[in-house]
Write an enzyme that holds these catalytic residues in place. Structure first.
Site, PDB file in Angstrom:
ATOM      1  N   ASN A 207       0.846  -1.193   0.000  1.00  0.00           N
ATOM      2  CA  ASN A 207       0.000   0.000   0.000  1.00  0.00           C
ATOM      3  C   ASN A 207       0.880   1.241   0.000  1.00  0.00           C
ATOM      4  OD1 ASN A 207       0.561   0.699   2.911  1.00  0.00           O
ATOM      5  ND2 ASN A 207      -0.434  -1.291   3.201  1.00  0.00           N
ATOM      6  N   ASP A 276      -4.412  -6.407   4.701  1.00  0.00           N
ATOM      7  CA  ASP A 276      -5.568  -7.187   5.145  1.00  0.00           C
ATOM      8  C   ASP A 276      -5.603  -8.555   4.466  1.00  0.00           C
ATOM      9  OD1 ASP A 276      -6.523  -5.143   6.807  1.00  0.00           O
ATOM     10  OD2 ASP A 276      -7.531  -4.171   5.132  1.00  0.00           O
ATOM     11  N   LYS A 286       9.350 -16.485 -10.846  1.00  0.00           N
ATOM     12  CA  LYS A 286       8.602 -15.339 -11.361  1.00  0.00           C
ATOM     13  C   LYS A 286       7.438 -15.819 -12.232  1.00  0.00           C
ATOM     14  CE  LYS A 286       8.982 -11.295 -14.344  1.00  0.00           C
ATOM     15  NZ  LYS A 286       9.844 -10.510 -15.252  1.00  0.00           N
TER      16      LYS A 286
END
Length: 395
Positions: A207, A276, A286
Site C-alpha cells: 500500500n 488485510d 517469477k
C-alpha cells in the site's frame, strides 16, 4: 512559549565547521543560541560565522572587556536550558571529566546546572583509548548525555569510529533534553509503514504508507520520556535517535513482533498499514505473463489490532488508526468498539493536508468519551496531541 536557551560549545576538532550548520538549524527552530568557542576552535572557523548565524556575541576570552558588565560565565550558565558541546575533543572531554576550567567554555560548563550533552569527534585511536573511554564513562555516571560518534572516513584518512554524530541525532538529543517527560518510566510500542506480501520472488502486494506518522509518534514518545520500540515495515525513513527499531516486512512478521513487544508496553500505537489480504501462495519462480486474465487467490491476514486488544493487560492502552474515504467518524467509531481499542485516530484520505507521504495530517481522536477534532498540523505535533491524550488515560 518562552524561547529556550541553548549554550553551544565548539572545540578544536576539524568537525567544528559542522557546528555552524547545527547553530543555524537551532536558531531556525526558535532557540536562543549562545556559542562558546575554545581558542583552538577559532583557528578552524571564525567566531563571526556563529555570531551571524545565532545573532549573539560569541564567547572565547574569559577576560573580554567588550561585554556588558556581569559575570559572563555565570549569567549564561544560569540562563541555559541545555548545554551542548559539539564537537567535543578528547582534550575537552578529559578536562571536564576532571573538573578543570581554564577558559570561558569550561568555566561556564562547570557552573551550569542544566542538562549537558557531549558529542565526541576525534581520531578512532583517540576515541578508543582507555583514557578517553574512562573519561566518557565518568561523564555518563554524572548524568551527562553522550551522543556517540559515527563510523566512516575520518579527516586524517583513517576509517573507523570518531566522526561527529549526524546533526539530526544531536538535534534529537537536544529536543529530548528540553521536552517535558510525562511518559518517563513508560514503555511505548509504535508500528509504522506498509507491509509487503510476496506474490513471487519479484512482485508483492502493498500500500501507499510511508511510515511518517508512526515515526513521528516514536520521536514524540521518546521526547516525552518513554522507552520506545518502533516496529517498522519497509520504510526508507532514517532510524530515529534513541529508539529501538524492529524492522519487518510482512503482516505475519509484524504480528509476531507486536505481540512480543506488547507484553511489556504501557501503550501500543498501531499506526502501520499491514495488509488485510495476502496471496494464498507465493510462487517459487517469477510468474510469466500470458494471454488472458490472471486469477490471484488471496487469503486473510491475522488482525493484529484485535489480537493486541484481546490480550490487553489491565492499565495498558491500545490506540489504533483508521484511514477512511467515506463516513469517517461513523466507520472509525465502529472500529473502536469492534476492536476494543482505547482510542482511534481517524484520518480521511479526502482531506487536504492528510494522507500518505505528507508532512502534515488532519485527524479526529475518538475515544469512548467522544470525539476531539483537530486542525491540520505537522505529524509530530499531532503525535504529541495523541500521546498527551493517552497520558491522561493512563492509570
Amino acid at each position: 512559549m518562552e524561547k529556550k536557551t541553548v549554550a553551544l560549545g565548539v572545540t578544536g576538532s576539524i568537525a567544528a565547521y559542522k557546528a555552524a550548520q547545527l547553530c543555524s538549524n537551532l536558531h531556525k527552530k526558535g532557540y536562543d543560541v549562545h556559542v562558546l568557542m575554545t581558542k583552538n576552535a577559532t583557528e578552524l572557523i571564525a567566531p563571526l560565522t556563529f555570531e551571524t548565524l545565532s545573532g549573539n556575541r560569541v564567547s572565547v576570552d574569559t577576560f573580554d572587556r567588550n561585554f556588558e558588565w556581569n559575570v559572563q560565565h555565570v549569567s549564561l550558565a544560569k540562563r541555559a536550558d541545555v548545554f551542548v558541546i559539539a564537537p567535543a575533543t578528547a582534550n575537552l572531554i578529559a578536562k571536564i571529566a576532571g573538573g578543570l576550567c581554564d577558559d570561558m567554555l569550561t568555566t561556564t560548563l562547570l557552573a551550569a546546572r542544566c542538562e549537558k550533552i557531549v558529542c565526541p569527534a576525534m581520531n578512532t585511536g583517540m576515541y578508543d583509548n582507555p583514557a578517553t573511554r574512562h573519561n566518557l564513562s565518568v561523564l555518563r555516571e554524572r548524568g551527562v548525555h553522550i551522543v556517540e560518534p559515527a563510523s566512516g572516513l575520518l579527516a586524517c584518512g583513517d576509517t573507523g569510529r570518531g566522526r561527529l554524530a549526524e546533526l539530526s541525532d544531536i538535534e534529537a538529543a537536544i529536543e529530548m533534553a528540553l521536552s517535558d517527560k510525562p511518559l518517563s518510566g513508560r514503555q511505548v510500542t509504535v508500528t509504522a509503514g506498509g507491509t509487503r506480501e510476496p506474490l513471487d520472488p519479484v512482485r508483492f502486494l502493498s500500500n501507499r504508507s510511508t511510515g511518517k506518522m508512526g515515526y513521528a509518534l516514536a520521536c514524540a514518545a521518546r521526547d516525552m520520556g518513554a522507552a520506545v520500540t518502533l516496529i517498522s515495515a519497509n520504510s526508507t525513513l532514517p532510524v530515529p535517535y534513541a529508539v529501538k527499531l524492529c524492522p519487518v516486512e510482512t503482516a505475519a512478521q509484524m504480528y509476531d513482533a507486536v505481540l512480543q513487544a506488547a507484553q511489556t508496553a504501557d501503550i501500543v500505537i498501531k499506526a502501520a498499514a499491514p495488509a488485510d489480504y495476502r496471496p494464498a501462495a507465493c510462487a517459487p519462480e517469477k510468474i510469466k505473463k500470458s494471454e488472458g486474465p490472471l486469477s490471484l487467490p488471496l487469503e486473510r491476514t491475522a488482525d493484529i489490532l484485535s489480537e493486541v486488544c484481546r490480550r490487553k493487560r489491565p492499565g495498558q492502552l491500545v490506540c489504533g488508526f483508521s484511514m477512511e474515504t467515506e463516513r469517517l467518524i461513523e466507520n472509525s467509531t465502529e472500529k473502536l468498539h469492534k476492536k476494543g481499542c482505547d482510542m482511534i485516530v481517524a484520518n480521511s484520505l479526502r482531506k487536504e493536508g492528510a494522507g500518505f507521504g505528507t508532512d502534515t495530517n488532519v485527524a479526529s481522536l475518538i475515544t469512548r468519551e467522544g470525539v476531539k477534532e483537530l486542525p491540520m498540523m505537522s505529524k509530530y505535533e499531532l503525535a504529541r496531541q495523541i500521546l498527551l491524550m493517552l497520558c491522561g488515560m493512563l492509570s
